[in-house]
Structure formats: structure tokens, C-alpha cells
Design a protein around this motif. Structure first.
Motif, mmCIF file in Angstrom:
data_model
loop_
_atom_site.group_PDB
_atom_site.id
_atom_site.type_symbol
_atom_site.label_atom_id
_atom_site.label_comp_id
_atom_site.label_asym_id
_atom_site.label_seq_id
_atom_site.Cartn_x
_atom_site.Cartn_y
_atom_site.Cartn_z
ATOM 1 N N MET A 222 0.840 -1.203 0.000
ATOM 2 C CA MET A 222 0.000 0.000 0.000
ATOM 3 C C MET A 222 0.873 1.249 0.000
ATOM 4 O O MET A 222 1.938 1.283 0.596
ATOM 5 N N ARG A 223 0.376 2.275 -0.682
ATOM 6 C CA ARG A 223 1.077 3.548 -0.753
ATOM 7 C C ARG A 223 0.124 4.667 -0.331
ATOM 8 O O ARG A 223 -1.058 4.642 -0.664
ATOM 9 N N PHE A 224 0.684 5.641 0.389
ATOM 10 C CA PHE A 224 -0.079 6.779 0.881
ATOM 11 C C PHE A 224 0.639 8.078 0.522
ATOM 12 O O PHE A 224 1.843 8.085 0.323
ATOM 13 N N ARG A 225 -0.130 9.146 0.471
ATOM 14 C CA ARG A 225 0.472 10.471 0.461
ATOM 15 C C ARG A 225 0.708 10.763 1.936
ATOM 16 O O ARG A 225 -0.228 10.724 2.740
ATOM 17 N N PRO A 226 1.958 11.015 2.353
ATOM 18 C CA PRO A 226 2.220 11.186 3.782
ATOM 19 C C PRO A 226 1.555 12.436 4.356
ATOM 20 O O PRO A 226 1.253 13.381 3.624
ATOM 21 N N ALA A 227 1.346 12.419 5.660
ATOM 22 C CA ALA A 227 0.828 13.588 6.364
ATOM 23 C C ALA A 227 1.864 14.706 6.279
ATOM 24 O O ALA A 227 3.064 14.448 6.128
ATOM 25 N N MET A 228 1.405 15.932 6.371
ATOM 26 C CA MET A 228 2.304 17.077 6.261
ATOM 27 C C MET A 228 2.142 18.005 7.461
ATOM 28 O O MET A 228 1.034 18.241 7.933
ATOM 29 N N MET A 229 3.294 18.513 7.905
ATOM 30 C CA MET A 229 3.350 19.598 8.893
ATOM 31 C C MET A 229 4.101 20.707 8.181
ATOM 32 O O MET A 229 5.316 20.590 7.953
ATOM 33 N N GLY A 230 3.370 21.728 7.772
ATOM 34 C CA GLY A 230 3.979 22.745 6.922
ATOM 35 C C GLY A 230 4.351 22.102 5.599
ATOM 36 O O GLY A 230 3.522 21.470 4.959
ATOM 37 N N ARG A 231 5.624 22.194 5.228
ATOM 38 C CA ARG A 231 6.083 21.602 3.972
ATOM 39 C C ARG A 231 6.811 20.276 4.190
ATOM 40 O O ARG A 231 7.396 19.735 3.273
ATOM 41 N N ASN A 232 6.767 19.776 5.427
ATOM 42 C CA ASN A 232 7.518 18.571 5.766
ATOM 43 C C ASN A 232 6.620 17.355 5.923
ATOM 44 O O ASN A 232 5.636 17.395 6.677
ATOM 45 N N PRO A 233 6.953 16.249 5.251
ATOM 46 C CA PRO A 233 6.198 15.007 5.475
ATOM 47 C C PRO A 233 6.549 14.449 6.855
ATOM 48 O O PRO A 233 7.700 14.514 7.282
ATOM 49 N N VAL A 234 5.530 13.930 7.558
ATOM 50 C CA VAL A 234 5.719 13.407 8.914
ATOM 51 C C VAL A 234 4.998 12.073 9.074
ATOM 52 O O VAL A 234 4.120 11.714 8.289
ATOM 53 N N ARG A 235 5.384 11.356 10.131
ATOM 54 C CA ARG A 235 4.715 10.107 10.492
ATOM 55 C C ARG A 235 3.356 10.426 11.120
ATOM 56 O O ARG A 235 3.260 11.307 11.965
ATOM 57 N N GLN A 236 2.331 9.684 10.698
ATOM 58 C CA GLN A 236 0.997 9.886 11.260
ATOM 59 C C GLN A 236 0.349 8.551 11.573
ATOM 60 O O GLN A 236 0.398 7.623 10.766
ATOM 61 N N LEU A 237 -0.250 8.472 12.744
ATOM 62 C CA LEU A 237 -1.025 7.297 13.107
ATOM 63 C C LEU A 237 -2.366 7.377 12.407
ATOM 64 O O LEU A 237 -3.055 8.399 12.471
ATOM 65 N N ALA A 238 -2.724 6.316 11.719
ATOM 66 C CA ALA A 238 -3.985 6.267 10.977
ATOM 67 C C ALA A 238 -4.805 5.070 11.449
ATOM 68 O O ALA A 238 -4.257 4.088 11.960
ATOM 69 N N GLU A 239 -6.084 5.171 11.269
ATOM 70 C CA GLU A 239 -6.987 4.063 11.550
ATOM 71 C C GLU A 239 -7.887 3.937 10.338
ATOM 72 O O GLU A 239 -8.476 4.922 9.902
ATOM 73 N N GLN A 240 -7.952 2.739 9.773
ATOM 74 C CA GLN A 240 -8.719 2.569 8.547
ATOM 75 C C GLN A 240 -9.613 1.351 8.617
ATOM 76 O O GLN A 240 -9.203 0.283 9.078
ATOM 77 N N LEU A 241 -10.823 1.540 8.124
ATOM 78 C CA LEU A 241 -11.802 0.469 7.994
ATOM 79 C C LEU A 241 -11.693 -0.091 6.582
ATOM 80 O O LEU A 241 -11.761 0.652 5.600
ATOM 81 N N PHE A 242 -11.470 -1.390 6.480
ATOM 82 C CA PHE A 242 -11.425 -2.074 5.189
ATOM 83 C C PHE A 242 -12.682 -2.928 5.090
ATOM 84 O O PHE A 242 -12.836 -3.889 5.839
ATOM 85 N N LYS A 243 -13.576 -2.552 4.172
ATOM 86 C CA LYS A 243 -14.836 -3.282 3.999
ATOM 87 C C LYS A 243 -14.671 -4.347 2.924
ATOM 88 O O LYS A 243 -14.075 -4.098 1.878
#
Length: 142
Positions: free
Chosen positions: A106-127
Motif C-alpha cells: 500500500m502507498r499513501f500520500r504522507p501527512a504534512m506539517m507545513g512543507r515537511n512530510p511526517v509520520r501519522q497514526l492512521a486508523e482505517q476500515l477495510f470493507k
């Protein structure tokens, strides 16, 4: 006051549950060295062309539908940190296995803080739903 609620109705109960859930997610994010969805300027998003879980064949053959909800960190490169994957809820273990098998692809567009990509905790429902074929136009219906 910033937040008001009419306690005589249950309208706010879902809002409070959601707020409580966001607070728990923020605490969980901190525990794994990541930001939560409320901390970032833009949240991580799954790439529409990303890999997706395959429907477990045995469940598909039995017409079993369901879901798996997983929590994980999307790193600053848009990949899932597999060491952070946690199952939140599932209707069948095979759905969890299908999601875990697909996660490294799987590939994601990373979360951003300003112009910097950062680690983000995500929760996802897969139906996992079986699409019913549409009746052909002009064909007789029973």
C-alpha cells in the motif's frame, strides 16, 4: 465556552464519543512516535492506485461479507510502518490476514506539517463487500 451540549438529548453523545476517540488516537500516536490526525496540517491519504486487500477466496465462495479495522503509522515516505500495525476490530480473522498481506504494497500520500512530510497514526476500515451484478438492460425480471 468552546463546546456546548444539550445534555437532555443524545445528539452530542456521538460527538463526545468521536472527541474521546480522537483523544485516544492522539495518545496512541504519541506512544509510537507519530502525529495524530488532529496534529497535522494535512492527513495521510491512501493513494487511489495503491494496492488493496484481496477478498479471501473461502469467504467469497461462502458469500461472507465483513470488515477489518486496523491502526498503523504511515511514515514520512508514505509507507506503512508494519511494526505499528494493530487490529482494532474485525468480523473474521481472514479479513485481517488479507489486509496485513496487502499493507506492505500500500502507498499513501504522507501527512504534512507545513512543507515537511511526517509520520501519522492512521486508523482505517477495510470493507469486504460482494458486489451484486446489475441486471442487464432490457432483461426480464423475475
Amino acid at each position: 465556552e468552546i463546546y456546548q451540549c444539550d445534555w437532555s438529548s443524545d445528539v452530542c453523545s456521538s460527538d463526545l464519543a468521536q472527541l474521546n476517540g480522537l483523544m485516544q488516537l492522539a495518545e496512541a500516536a504519541q506512544a509510537v512516535g507519530a502525529f495524530s490526525v488532529v496534529d497535522v496540517d494535512s492527513a495521510a491519504e491512501r493513494d487511489p492506485l495503491s494496492a488493496a486487500p484481496a477478498y479471501p477466496r473461502d469467504l467469497l465462495a461462502k458469500s461472507v461479507e465483513g470488515y477489518a479495522t486496523l491502526r498503523f503509522v504511515v511514515d514520512s515516505t508514505g509507507l506503512i510502518d508494519m511494526g505499528t500495525v494493530k487490529v482494532i476490530d474485525s468480523t473474521h480473522p481472514a479479513f485481517v490476514t488479507a489486509v496485513r498481506d496487502a499493507m506492505p504494497k500500500m502507498r499513501f500520500r504522507p501527512a504534512m506539517m507545513g512543507r515537511n512530510p511526517v509520520r501519522q497514526l492512521a486508523e482505517q476500515l477495510f470493507k469486504f463487500e460482494i458486489k451484486k451484478p446489475l441486471a442487464a438492460a432490457g432483461s426480464p425480471r423475475p
